[in-house]
Enzyme design. Structure first.
Site, PDB file in Angstrom:
ATOM      1  CG  HIS A  54      -0.391  -0.045   2.540  1.00  0.00           C
ATOM      2  ND1 HIS A  54       0.347  -1.114   3.012  1.00  0.00           N
ATOM      3  CD2 HIS A  54      -0.428   0.857   3.561  1.00  0.00           C
ATOM      4  CE1 HIS A  54       0.725  -0.870   4.261  1.00  0.00           C
ATOM      5  NE2 HIS A  54       0.277   0.316   4.611  1.00  0.00           N
ATOM      6  CG  HIS A  56      -0.051   4.150   4.734  1.00  0.00           C
ATOM      7  ND1 HIS A  56      -0.746   3.391   5.647  1.00  0.00           N
ATOM      8  CD2 HIS A  56      -0.945   5.073   4.267  1.00  0.00           C
ATOM      9  CE1 HIS A  56      -2.002   3.824   5.722  1.00  0.00           C
ATOM     10  NE2 HIS A  56      -2.139   4.839   4.891  1.00  0.00           N
ATOM     11  CG  ASP A  58       4.793   2.892   7.405  1.00  0.00           C
ATOM     12  OD1 ASP A  58       3.931   3.237   6.570  1.00  0.00           O
ATOM     13  OD2 ASP A  58       4.501   2.223   8.415  1.00  0.00           O
ATOM     14  CG  HIS A  59       4.068  -0.307   4.301  1.00  0.00           C
ATOM     15  ND1 HIS A  59       4.121  -1.631   4.683  1.00  0.00           N
ATOM     16  CD2 HIS A  59       3.553   0.361   5.368  1.00  0.00           C
ATOM     17  CE1 HIS A  59       3.649  -1.752   5.917  1.00  0.00           C
ATOM     18  NE2 HIS A  59       3.295  -0.558   6.350  1.00  0.00           N
ATOM     19  CG  HIS A 110      -4.121  -0.316   6.725  1.00  0.00           C
ATOM     20  ND1 HIS A 110      -4.163   0.071   8.048  1.00  0.00           N
ATOM     21  CD2 HIS A 110      -2.950   0.149   6.232  1.00  0.00           C
ATOM     22  CE1 HIS A 110      -3.047   0.741   8.334  1.00  0.00           C
ATOM     23  NE2 HIS A 110      -2.299   0.800   7.247  1.00  0.00           N
ATOM     24  CG  ASP A 134       0.310  -1.962   7.656  1.00  0.00           C
ATOM     25  OD1 ASP A 134       1.236  -2.783   7.786  1.00  0.00           O
ATOM     26  OD2 ASP A 134       0.463  -0.737   7.805  1.00  0.00           O
ATOM     27  CG  HIS A 173       3.744  -2.264  11.093  1.00  0.00           C
ATOM     28  ND1 HIS A 173       4.504  -1.136  11.285  1.00  0.00           N
ATOM     29  CD2 HIS A 173       2.925  -1.994  10.040  1.00  0.00           C
ATOM     30  CE1 HIS A 173       4.149  -0.213  10.395  1.00  0.00           C
ATOM     31  NE2 HIS A 173       3.201  -0.722   9.628  1.00  0.00           N
TER      32      HIS A 173
END
Length: 282
Positions: A54, A56, A58-59, A110, A134, A173
């Site tokens: 996805h 975001h 942090d990905h 998400h 996530d 995570h």
């Protein structure tokens, strides 16, 4: 097929999946290019593609830099918000990287464009792997930022929950201890939760990852996959599965780490200005 688990940022995982016969590799959620490049060099592999679950940061944060470093690099995902995207994939679409087979599994909730990746090699004795981003965590599920409980229920029961039971789950995570503390609150008599939590705490103390789990294990301790269990329904006060899931997620969102109370003597010292001389020296 070898999976390298790479810890990055505060609690994220990115992964490097290596086809051992050709030494070609595919990265999943390449958030930190520098760290990924270190592993690529160490393993002496050629990066062929990035699979992004996805958008975001942090990905997906490293996509643009890696695309510049590796001309022709393929970047797969289901959301136009993903940086350096070259191939937009759809639910059920299959990709091939040498002997590695990938099935794209669309799991919106998400984020509205979240995609999981199910990987296997034909004629291999190894269990298949699910890169769940996530959507599904060890002992938990992702927050409903852009979706609904109905969508997450479909994701967990009809899409991910129907995969082979021996599937290894590689999530986005490291939040296993916190998830299992919540699971124990939901099912205080569940011995499997207690055992898994003790194991996860030990791993955490040793700074070791708790991934992968297996889908079969998740059904024993992950409350979000146990919506029809009497104890889970009793905890939520609901019986209809989607409503149980909705209530669980709400409770999990409010299951926060208690704030540490400041030392009362320290508070008084600040109030009285006793730290002033030390602060002025800085």
């Amino acid at each position: 097929m070898k999976v390298k688990v790479i810890s990055v940022l505060e609690d994220n995982y990115m992964y490097l999946v290596i086809e051992e016969s050709t030494r070609h590799a595919v990265a999943v959620d390449a958030a930190v290019p520098k760290r990924l490049l270190e592993i690529i060099r160490k393993e002496d592999v050629v990066l062929k593609a990035i699979l992004t679950t996805h958008h975001h940061w942090d990905h997906a944060r490293g996509n643009e830099e890696l695309a510049q470093l590796f001309p022709g690099l393929q970047v797969f995902g289901a959301d136009e918000r993903i940086g350096a995207l070259t191939h937009r994939v759809t639910h059920g679409q299959e990709l091939t990287f040498g002997a590695i087979r990938v099935r794209c599994l669309f799991t919106p909730c998400h984020t509205s464009g979240h995609m999981c990746y199910f990987m296997w090699e034909d004629d291999s004795p190894d269990a298949p792997a699910l890169f769940s981003g996530d959507t599904l965590f060890v002992g938990g599920c992702g927050q409903f930022f852009e979706g609904t409980a109905e969508q997450m229920h479909t994701n967990l029961t009809q899409i991910l929950g129907t995969l082979p039971q021996d599937t290894k789950v590689f999530c986005g995570h490291e939040c296993t201890v916190r998830n299992l503390k919540f699971a124990l609150k939901v099912e205080p008599e569940n011995e499997v939760v207690k055992e898994k939590l003790a194991w996860a705490r030990q791993r955490d103390d040793e700074d070791l990852p708790t991934v992968p789990s297996t889908l079969q294990e998740e059904f024993l301790y992950n409350p979000f996959l146990r919506l029809t269990e009497e104890a889970v329904q009793r905890f939520t006060g609901r019986t209809e599965p989607v409503e149980v899931l909705r209530a669980l997620r709400s409770e999990r969102d409010n299951f926060k780490k208690p704030k540490e109370r400041p030392n009362p003597q320290a508070v008084l010292a600040f109030d009285w200005g006793l730290f002033g001389p030390f602060l002025e020296k800085k």
